[in-house]
Design a protein around this motif. Sequence first.
Motif, PDB file in Angstrom:
ATOM      1  N   ARG A 103      28.437  16.980  57.657  1.00 31.14           N
ATOM      2  CA  ARG A 103      27.498  16.733  56.321  1.00 31.14           C
ATOM      3  C   ARG A 103      27.537  15.026  55.467  1.00 31.14           C
ATOM      4  NH1 ARG A 103      27.512  22.244  56.453  1.00 31.14           N
ATOM      5  NH2 ARG A 103      26.466  22.110  58.890  1.00 31.14           N
ATOM      6  N   ARG A 105      25.522  12.797  54.739  1.00 35.69           N
ATOM      7  CA  ARG A 105      24.629  12.832  53.966  1.00 35.69           C
ATOM      8  C   ARG A 105      23.730  14.160  53.355  1.00 35.69           C
ATOM      9  NH1 ARG A 105      19.837  11.519  56.291  1.00 35.69           N
ATOM     10  NH2 ARG A 105      19.841  12.410  58.633  1.00 35.69           N
ATOM     11  N   ALA A 106      25.053  14.530  53.782  1.00 36.47           N
ATOM     12  CA  ALA A 106      24.072  16.708  52.536  1.00 36.47           C
ATOM     13  C   ALA A 106      23.879  15.780  51.487  1.00 36.47           C
ATOM     14  CB  ALA A 106      25.111  17.493  52.814  1.00 36.47           C
ATOM     15  N   LYS A 108      22.237  18.694  49.278  1.00 33.00           N
ATOM     16  CA  LYS A 108      22.178  19.920  48.809  1.00 33.00           C
ATOM     17  C   LYS A 108      22.799  20.956  47.763  1.00 33.00           C
ATOM     18  CE  LYS A 108      18.053  23.594  48.724  1.00 33.00           C
ATOM     19  NZ  LYS A 108      17.270  24.058  50.370  1.00 33.00           N
ATOM     20  N   ASN A 170      25.786  10.933  46.943  1.00 33.16           N
ATOM     21  CA  ASN A 170      24.958  10.830  48.058  1.00 33.16           C
ATOM     22  C   ASN A 170      23.468  10.850  47.856  1.00 33.16           C
ATOM     23  OD1 ASN A 170      26.321  10.930  50.062  1.00 33.16           O
ATOM     24  ND2 ASN A 170      25.568  13.245  50.861  1.00 33.16           N
ATOM     25  N   ASN A 176      19.156   7.643  52.413  1.00 31.99           N
ATOM     26  CA  ASN A 176      18.593   8.008  53.581  1.00 31.99           C
ATOM     27  C   ASN A 176      19.496   9.993  53.051  1.00 31.99           C
ATOM     28  OD1 ASN A 176      21.654   7.804  53.480  1.00 31.99           O
ATOM     29  ND2 ASN A 176      21.380   6.899  55.982  1.00 31.99           N
ATOM     30  N   ASP A 178      20.351  13.364  52.734  1.00 28.96           N
ATOM     31  CA  ASP A 178      18.586  14.396  53.088  1.00 28.96           C
ATOM     32  C   ASP A 178      19.647  15.531  52.159  1.00 28.96           C
ATOM     33  OD1 ASP A 178      17.878  16.236  54.266  1.00 28.96           O
ATOM     34  OD2 ASP A 178      19.442  16.500  56.440  1.00 28.96           O
ATOM     35  N   GLN A 180      18.057  18.521  52.190  1.00 29.51           N
ATOM     36  CA  GLN A 180      17.574  19.353  52.362  1.00 29.51           C
ATOM     37  C   GLN A 180      18.438  20.244  52.928  1.00 29.51           C
ATOM     38  OE1 GLN A 180      14.604  21.559  51.656  1.00 29.51           O
ATOM     39  NE2 GLN A 180      14.054  19.243  50.317  1.00 29.51           N
ATOM     40  N   GLN A 181      19.924  19.637  52.885  1.00 32.29           N
ATOM     41  CA  GLN A 181      20.423  19.146  54.237  1.00 32.29           C
ATOM     42  C   GLN A 181      22.000  19.959  52.827  1.00 32.29           C
ATOM     43  OE1 GLN A 181      21.783  19.777  57.784  1.00 32.29           O
ATOM     44  NE2 GLN A 181      23.154  21.297  56.476  1.00 32.29           N
ATOM     45  N   THR A 246      22.130   2.928  53.161  1.00 28.96           N
ATOM     46  CA  THR A 246      22.116   3.497  53.818  1.00 28.96           C
ATOM     47  C   THR A 246      23.317   3.520  54.853  1.00 28.96           C
ATOM     48  OG1 THR A 246      20.956   1.490  55.277  1.00 28.96           O
ATOM     49  CG2 THR A 246      19.325   3.363  53.947  1.00 28.96           C
TER      50      THR A 246
END
Length: 283
Positions: A103, A105-106, A108, A170, A176, A178, A180-181, A246
């Motif tokens: 996780r 790059r999570a 959300k 993040n 980069n 995410d 939605q993660q 990144t």
Amino acid sequence: MSEYTPDEILRMAQERIAARQAETRRPLPWGAIFAGSFSALLVALLFSPGMPLEWKMYAVVHGICAQQHNIFVGGLQFPLCARNSGIYLSFMLTFIYLYAIGRGRAGKLPPGHISLTLVAFVAIMAVDGFNSLFLDLGLPNWYPPDNFLRTLTGMGMGITIATMLHIVLNNTLRQNVDPQQPVFTRWTELLGIIAIDLLALAAIYGNLGITFWPLAFLAFFGILGVLYLVCLLVTSLFMGYEGKVTSIRQLARPATIALIPTLLIAGTMSWLRFWMESMGLVI
């Protein structure tokens, strides 16, 4: 006769010199500088003479931790108090755990039921904290507080802090990320870090001496880590890294610079508290 005026010739010469300097100028190896700086600080902590290591750790965080209701493992005192040991030990374990389960790059929040659980962790620690405070102030309290409950409820708070700080970092710095993660997607992932925390709790209150140093270092670097990550975030924003990262390696420059305010804040607060104690202003 030259088709350029003297001023134009001078300007072109200056541009060529600047271009050559830009070609030969190499960026500073910030990754190596950070590694060297951190290693030097760690060596100073481990090997500077004068007092045992656990007391050097205690002194470093003396200004940012209450250091009351202390806990002992294998006859050695933790550098943080019971509640803060739970919070920042769990913070470090959770931060490591999130990267271990992929996780990194999570960006959300977890699903609603898990998010509510994280909020409940904060509320539970608040209740236990006020209960302990009321007793310290000589006021009626709800139940007898003890260090086990302080550490246990602190661990829940540590999971929440790590989750929220991970999301903020993040979404603020990563290009980069995410979005939605979720940081946690299902109960089993949250239960995984809770199980790890409970094993650490069992080691502490089972007085498993062999675990003192790993757990003490995790708690010590946990409390400094929160301060450092806040300094890193502010430093990175000031230097224009917002939404550009990144790879963690890109943060080597602000990461090195962020060591300075971290040390200044921790050192100043520690010195101030020791001074106030010497003057009888703090018990």
